[in-house]
Design a protein around this motif. Sequence first.
Motif, PDB file in Angstrom:
ATOM      1  N   THR A   1      -9.149  22.870 -38.266  1.00 33.70           N
ATOM      2  CA  THR A   1     -10.569  22.601 -38.089  1.00 33.70           C
ATOM      3  C   THR A   1     -10.871  21.113 -38.167  1.00 33.70           C
ATOM      4  OG1 THR A   1     -11.103  24.730 -39.092  1.00 33.70           O
ATOM      5  CG2 THR A   1     -12.866  23.107 -38.999  1.00 33.70           C
ATOM      6  N   ALA A   2     -11.639  20.646 -37.220  1.00 31.68           N
ATOM      7  CA  ALA A   2     -12.161  19.277 -37.235  1.00 31.68           C
ATOM      8  C   ALA A   2     -13.647  19.345 -37.572  1.00 31.68           C
ATOM      9  CB  ALA A   2     -11.957  18.614 -35.882  1.00 31.68           C
ATOM     10  N   GLU A   3     -14.161  18.249 -38.101  1.00 28.68           N
ATOM     11  CA  GLU A   3     -15.575  18.203 -38.488  1.00 28.68           C
ATOM     12  C   GLU A   3     -16.468  17.643 -37.387  1.00 28.68           C
ATOM     13  OE1 GLU A   3     -15.727  16.064 -42.171  1.00 28.68           O
ATOM     14  OE2 GLU A   3     -14.614  17.609 -43.238  1.00 28.68           O
ATOM     15  N   SER A   4     -15.868  17.165 -36.283  1.00 33.67           N
ATOM     16  CA  SER A   4     -16.646  16.590 -35.193  1.00 33.67           C
ATOM     17  C   SER A   4     -15.780  16.495 -33.948  1.00 33.67           C
ATOM     18  CB  SER A   4     -17.143  15.187 -35.568  1.00 33.67           C
ATOM     19  OG  SER A   4     -16.043  14.298 -35.688  1.00 33.67           O
ATOM     20  N   THR A   5     -16.433  16.270 -32.810  1.00 34.57           N
ATOM     21  CA  THR A   5     -15.683  16.029 -31.587  1.00 34.57           C
ATOM     22  C   THR A   5     -14.904  14.718 -31.709  1.00 34.57           C
ATOM     23  OG1 THR A   5     -17.589  14.976 -30.522  1.00 34.57           O
ATOM     24  CG2 THR A   5     -17.289  17.342 -30.150  1.00 34.57           C
ATOM     25  N   GLN A   6     -15.441  13.755 -32.414  1.00 32.67           N
ATOM     26  CA  GLN A   6     -14.738  12.480 -32.598  1.00 32.67           C
ATOM     27  C   GLN A   6     -13.424  12.684 -33.350  1.00 32.67           C
ATOM     28  OE1 GLN A   6     -15.713   9.321 -31.338  1.00 32.67           O
ATOM     29  NE2 GLN A   6     -13.553   9.030 -31.816  1.00 32.67           N
ATOM     30  N   GLN A   7     -13.425  13.552 -34.354  1.00 34.47           N
ATOM     31  CA  GLN A   7     -12.181  13.847 -35.072  1.00 34.47           C
ATOM     32  C   GLN A   7     -11.150  14.487 -34.146  1.00 34.47           C
ATOM     33  OE1 GLN A   7     -12.648  16.237 -38.620  1.00 34.47           O
ATOM     34  NE2 GLN A   7     -12.502  14.415 -39.909  1.00 34.47           N
ATOM     35  N   VAL A   8     -11.601  15.351 -33.255  1.00 36.67           N
ATOM     36  CA  VAL A   8     -10.688  15.964 -32.282  1.00 36.67           C
ATOM     37  C   VAL A   8     -10.091  14.878 -31.393  1.00 36.67           C
ATOM     38  CG1 VAL A   8     -10.512  17.538 -30.304  1.00 36.67           C
ATOM     39  CG2 VAL A   8     -11.873  18.196 -32.302  1.00 36.67           C
ATOM     40  N   ASP A   9     -10.941  13.992 -30.890  1.00 35.80           N
ATOM     41  CA  ASP A   9     -10.464  12.892 -30.045  1.00 35.80           C
ATOM     42  C   ASP A   9      -9.471  12.012 -30.799  1.00 35.80           C
ATOM     43  OD1 ASP A   9     -12.285  13.869 -28.179  1.00 35.80           O
ATOM     44  OD2 ASP A   9     -13.707  12.222 -28.445  1.00 35.80           O
ATOM     45  N   ASP A  10      -9.788  11.689 -32.048  1.00 39.18           N
ATOM     46  CA  ASP A  10      -8.918  10.829 -32.862  1.00 39.18           C
ATOM     47  C   ASP A  10      -7.580  11.509 -33.146  1.00 39.18           C
ATOM     48  OD1 ASP A  10     -10.971   8.979 -32.858  1.00 39.18           O
ATOM     49  OD2 ASP A  10     -11.602   9.404 -34.918  1.00 39.18           O
ATOM     50  N   PHE A  11      -7.629  12.814 -33.439  1.00 39.06           N
ATOM     51  CA  PHE A  11      -6.398  13.584 -33.638  1.00 39.06           C
ATOM     52  C   PHE A  11      -5.513  13.499 -32.404  1.00 39.06           C
ATOM     53  CE2 PHE A  11      -4.806  17.591 -31.875  1.00 39.06           C
ATOM     54  CZ  PHE A  11      -3.659  17.761 -32.643  1.00 39.06           C
ATOM     55  N   HIS A  12      -6.078  13.766 -31.246  1.00 40.96           N
ATOM     56  CA  HIS A  12      -5.297  13.772 -30.002  1.00 40.96           C
ATOM     57  C   HIS A  12      -4.645  12.413 -29.762  1.00 40.96           C
ATOM     58  CE1 HIS A  12      -4.722  14.002 -25.550  1.00 40.96           C
ATOM     59  NE2 HIS A  12      -4.295  15.201 -25.884  1.00 40.96           N
ATOM     60  N   ARG A  13      -5.412  11.365 -29.913  1.00 42.12           N
ATOM     61  CA  ARG A  13      -4.900  10.002 -29.732  1.00 42.12           C
ATOM     62  C   ARG A  13      -3.785   9.711 -30.731  1.00 42.12           C
ATOM     63  NH1 ARG A  13      -9.207   8.045 -28.380  1.00 42.12           N
ATOM     64  NH2 ARG A  13     -10.239   8.074 -30.397  1.00 42.12           N
ATOM     65  N   ALA A  14      -3.984  10.051 -32.001  1.00 39.08           N
ATOM     66  CA  ALA A  14      -2.991   9.787 -33.050  1.00 39.08           C
ATOM     67  C   ALA A  14      -1.721  10.600 -32.821  1.00 39.08           C
ATOM     68  CB  ALA A  14      -3.577  10.093 -34.428  1.00 39.08           C
ATOM     69  N   ALA A  15      -1.872  11.855 -32.425  1.00 41.51           N
ATOM     70  CA  ALA A  15      -0.708  12.716 -32.205  1.00 41.51           C
ATOM     71  C   ALA A  15       0.130  12.216 -31.028  1.00 41.51           C
ATOM     72  CB  ALA A  15      -1.151  14.159 -31.981  1.00 41.51           C
ATOM     73  N   LEU A  16      -0.515  11.765 -29.972  1.00 38.95           N
ATOM     74  CA  LEU A  16       0.223  11.211 -28.838  1.00 38.95           C
ATOM     75  C   LEU A  16       0.931   9.921 -29.230  1.00 38.95           C
ATOM     76  CD1 LEU A  16      -2.208  11.828 -25.827  1.00 38.95           C
ATOM     77  CD2 LEU A  16      -0.228  13.187 -26.544  1.00 38.95           C
ATOM     78  N   ALA A  17       0.251   9.078 -29.993  1.00 38.96           N
ATOM     79  CA  ALA A  17       0.863   7.827 -30.447  1.00 38.96           C
ATOM     80  C   ALA A  17       2.057   8.080 -31.362  1.00 38.96           C
ATOM     81  CB  ALA A  17      -0.180   6.969 -31.162  1.00 38.96           C
ATOM     82  N   ALA A  18       2.040   9.221 -32.068  1.00 34.07           N
ATOM     83  CA  ALA A  18       3.135   9.575 -32.980  1.00 34.07           C
ATOM     84  C   ALA A  18       4.299  10.251 -32.258  1.00 34.07           C
ATOM     85  CB  ALA A  18       2.610  10.481 -34.088  1.00 34.07           C
ATOM     86  N   GLY A  19       4.181  10.436 -30.949  1.00 32.76           N
ATOM     87  CA  GLY A  19       5.272  11.027 -30.190  1.00 32.76           C
ATOM     88  C   GLY A  19       5.044  12.444 -29.713  1.00 32.76           C
ATOM     89  N   GLY A  20       3.854  12.981 -29.948  1.00 33.02           N
ATOM     90  CA  GLY A  20       3.545  14.321 -29.455  1.00 33.02           C
ATOM     91  C   GLY A  20       3.351  14.322 -27.955  1.00 33.02           C
ATOM     92  N   ALA A  21       3.466  15.489 -27.355  1.00 33.51           N
ATOM     93  CA  ALA A  21       3.269  15.646 -25.910  1.00 33.51           C
ATOM     94  C   ALA A  21       1.921  16.319 -25.661  1.00 33.51           C
ATOM     95  CB  ALA A  21       4.394  16.482 -25.310  1.00 33.51           C
ATOM     96  N   ASP A  22       1.152  15.777 -24.748  1.00 26.59           N
ATOM     97  CA  ASP A  22      -0.159  16.337 -24.418  1.00 26.59           C
ATOM     98  C   ASP A  22      -0.006  17.770 -23.931  1.00 26.59           C
ATOM     99  OD1 ASP A  22      -2.926  16.461 -23.841  1.00 26.59           O
ATOM    100  OD2 ASP A  22      -2.517  15.956 -21.754  1.00 26.59           O
ATOM    101  N   ASN A  23      -0.827  18.658 -24.480  1.00 30.14           N
ATOM    102  CA  ASN A  23      -0.828  20.056 -24.050  1.00 30.14           C
ATOM    103  C   ASN A  23      -2.249  20.534 -23.788  1.00 30.14           C
ATOM    104  OD1 ASN A  23       0.641  22.364 -23.352  1.00 30.14           O
ATOM    105  ND2 ASN A  23       0.284  23.307 -25.337  1.00 30.14           N
ATOM    106  N   GLY A  24      -3.162  19.574 -23.655  1.00 31.27           N
ATOM    107  CA  GLY A  24      -4.568  19.881 -23.397  1.00 31.27           C
ATOM    108  C   GLY A  24      -5.448  18.786 -23.950  1.00 31.27           C
ATOM    109  N   ALA A  25      -5.991  17.969 -23.080  1.00 32.69           N
ATOM    110  CA  ALA A  25      -6.823  16.832 -23.492  1.00 32.69           C
ATOM    111  C   ALA A  25      -8.079  17.315 -24.217  1.00 32.69           C
ATOM    112  CB  ALA A  25      -7.205  16.006 -22.276  1.00 32.69           C
ATOM    113  N   PRO A  26      -8.664  16.452 -25.043  1.00 31.38           N
ATOM    114  CA  PRO A  26      -9.899  16.825 -25.736  1.00 31.38           C
ATOM    115  C   PRO A  26     -10.995  17.217 -24.748  1.00 31.38           C
ATOM    116  CG  PRO A  26      -9.041  14.766 -26.610  1.00 31.38           C
ATOM    117  CD  PRO A  26      -8.237  15.090 -25.386  1.00 31.38           C
ATOM    118  N   GLY A  27     -11.700  18.264 -25.096  1.00 32.67           N
ATOM    119  CA  GLY A  27     -12.811  18.684 -24.252  1.00 32.67           C
ATOM    120  C   GLY A  27     -13.356  20.027 -24.673  1.00 32.67           C
ATOM    121  N   GLU A  28     -14.492  20.366 -24.055  1.00 34.35           N
ATOM    122  CA  GLU A  28     -15.110  21.658 -24.326  1.00 34.35           C
ATOM    123  C   GLU A  28     -14.322  22.756 -23.626  1.00 34.35           C
ATOM    124  OE1 GLU A  28     -19.265  22.287 -24.255  1.00 34.35           O
ATOM    125  OE2 GLU A  28     -19.714  20.180 -24.659  1.00 34.35           O
ATOM    126  N   ARG A  29     -14.275  23.869 -24.273  1.00 35.62           N
ATOM    127  CA  ARG A  29     -13.623  25.048 -23.719  1.00 35.62           C
ATOM    128  C   ARG A  29     -14.581  26.232 -23.859  1.00 35.62           C
ATOM    129  NH1 ARG A  29     -10.043  21.360 -24.871  1.00 35.62           N
ATOM    130  NH2 ARG A  29      -8.103  21.258 -23.703  1.00 35.62           N
TER     131      ARG A  29
END
Length: 121
Positions: A64-92
């Motif tokens: 759980t994230a507390e905001s859309t900004q936290q989701v965006d920050d998570f995605h950016r941080a995870a990619l920078a740490a070597g994770g592979a994108d499996n779905g960009a931040p966005g509404e679903r």
Amino acid sequence: MIDHISLNVSDAKASRVFYESALAPLGYRVLMEFEGVYGLGSQAGPDLWLVPAESPTPVHLALTAESTQQVDDFHRAALAAGGADNGAPGERPHYHPGYYGAFVLDPDGHNLEAVFHGTGK
């Protein structure tokens, strides 16, 4: 209610580095460590344990994230740490109105998600 979950990983030290960086935007950090096992969590205590395993079976883990900004920050941080994108931040909206998430594959192929349930929940 779930108290904690153990996530099997092939390289606990490498996974620790990945998860510390990827989950920092969500307030997670390593809170406990013993015998190559790492417990991550926020102020409430460790609820995610990284446990060494020879052949981990990938799972989907949504946090759980507390905001859309936290989701965006998570995605950016995870990619920078070597994770592979499996779905960009966005509404679903096909999940439900207000569902905002992002997906990243960790080094073992676990599908890690950060999700914010907005006002449409």
